[in-house]
Write an enzyme that holds these catalytic residues in place. Sequence first.
Site, short mmCIF file in Angstrom:
data_model
loop_
_atom_site.label_atom_id
_atom_site.label_comp_id
_atom_site.label_asym_id
_atom_site.label_seq_id
_atom_site.Cartn_x
_atom_site.Cartn_y
_atom_site.Cartn_z
N LYS A 144 0.81 -1.01 0.23
CA LYS A 144 -0.07 0.07 0.11
C LYS A 144 0.64 1.06 -0.13
O LYS A 144 1.68 1.85 0.44
CB LYS A 144 -1.28 0.23 1.15
CG LYS A 144 -1.91 1.46 1.35
CD LYS A 144 -1.98 1.67 2.85
CE LYS A 144 -2.83 3.50 2.01
NZ LYS A 144 -2.27 4.21 1.80
N GLU A 164 10.48 1.67 10.62
CA GLU A 164 10.76 2.74 10.74
C GLU A 164 10.37 3.91 11.02
O GLU A 164 9.26 4.44 9.60
CB GLU A 164 11.33 3.19 8.90
CG GLU A 164 12.63 3.44 8.57
CD GLU A 164 12.83 5.18 7.94
OE1 GLU A 164 11.67 6.30 8.96
OE2 GLU A 164 12.41 4.85 7.05
N CYS A 187 13.30 12.10 7.03
CA CYS A 187 12.77 11.31 8.97
C CYS A 187 14.38 11.25 9.01
O CYS A 187 14.40 11.35 10.06
CB CYS A 187 12.12 9.86 8.71
SG CYS A 187 13.45 8.32 7.84
N GLU A 233 8.46 17.31 15.26
CA GLU A 233 9.20 17.19 14.06
C GLU A 233 8.49 17.45 12.81
O GLU A 233 7.36 17.86 12.90
CB GLU A 233 9.13 15.47 13.38
CG GLU A 233 9.68 14.84 12.13
CD GLU A 233 9.73 13.51 11.77
OE1 GLU A 233 10.20 13.30 10.82
OE2 GLU A 233 8.83 12.85 12.15
#
Length: 474
Positions: A169, A244, A278, A378
């Site tokens: 997906k 992750e 990331c 973040e």
Amino acid sequence: MLYINGEWKESNSGKTLEVINPATSERIQDVAFGGSEETKEAIDAATEAFPTWKKKTGKERGQYLEKVAALLREKTEEIAGVMTSEMGKPIPEAIREIGIAIDYVDWYAEEAKRIYGETLTPSHSDKHLMVLREPVGVTAAITPWNFPIAMITRKLAPALAAGCTVILKPASATPLTAIKVFECFHEAELPKGVVNLVIGSASEIAGEMTSNPDVKKITFTGSTEVGKKLIQDSAAQLKKVSMELGGHAPFIVFEDADLDLAVEGIMLTKFKNCGQTCISTNRIYVAEKIAEQFGQKLAERVSTLSIGNGLEEGIDVGPLIDRKALEKVEEHVQDALSHNGKLLCGGKQVAKEGLKGSFYEPTVIAGANENMKILTEETFGPVAPIIPFVTEEEVIGKVNHKQYGLASYCYTKDLSRAMRVMRELDYGIVGINDPTPVVAQAPFGGMKESGIGREGGKYGLEEYLEEKFVSIQI
């Protein structure tokens, strides 16, 4: 289009998803929008294909991957154009990402032949002990929009090399790149059901993946919040998972560092992909004695960046993925300024004729402090906050984030200091004078809430294998 059991198909409901170009805010095209029904079909196809794929030799599986790698090379420019159109990164960056994606396919095409077992020393003379390594089974992979091809191959290549069958997906923002990858799988003539592509409702697709007992492994790249939900939903069946997740990378510049080298390091770790990675630098800790000088150098360099549609030549920074991302960046910048941050460059949305997308100026903020959101959350955007520090002990105490532990960077000419800091950083990836430490043969992953498991190298292959112990009395 969806790709299930070796065939392209529309969604059962006929629903479609509109894909938008973030640089122009214009519709690119519509794609099929599936849900739990199509996901179950894909899982059934993968389940049926698994026994045969598992029994193929590592060399045979590797040969299929070699064909895929060759096709990706052949179609690099075409795929790069699609990627830039749907997620915004400049064409040269898109081409580099495709090169990284191919590296993973190449690596695992070779590693497929190196899935070794072991013979153990027996404790009794009439026994023979062995450990076999076998594929975990049907694997469900969920990938993000910021690296829409590299994240696919970093998951699918080791899974296929190990002998697993896969359902992917991709992110709803970037389905077209995934379709291009699956066109390569199709042209490489992978057996039916070995790879399957389902685009559509995240909740329905993930719900079927986590609840369906035929799925033995979930692999995901994305936010920590979503990762936790997937782990929770998978726990009822004790599925194997690798995650992750989010990061908040520190970048330390000691007073003995090569400042020009450190500036260029930040250009790569902060402003490539518009800061939407990331492992992107989120906090820049600079020795107090050089903080002002370094801030000026960085701001001067950042001010040279060209902002615009990534399909045009000479563009360094493309758009953020959507308006929501733009609003978050703006919120973080305004919050930093309200807490006495000093704006050195940037700091606003781009107002430029012909640009209608979600663009934000690359920004440098001096005098950042712990009261700012940007130091704890973040940002996922092109904003570089500089925090001064005095001693090595002080900065180590600040950089180790309580929640995140994915990537970190340190610049110094002192080898002893580099070795000390390397050991003290609680991060899965450490770059010493190196802004690009990620390579196909090395483990990629985080500590703490930045993830579970590793991708890349032999470590990534192990995530798709189970150990079977065999004891034979002779």
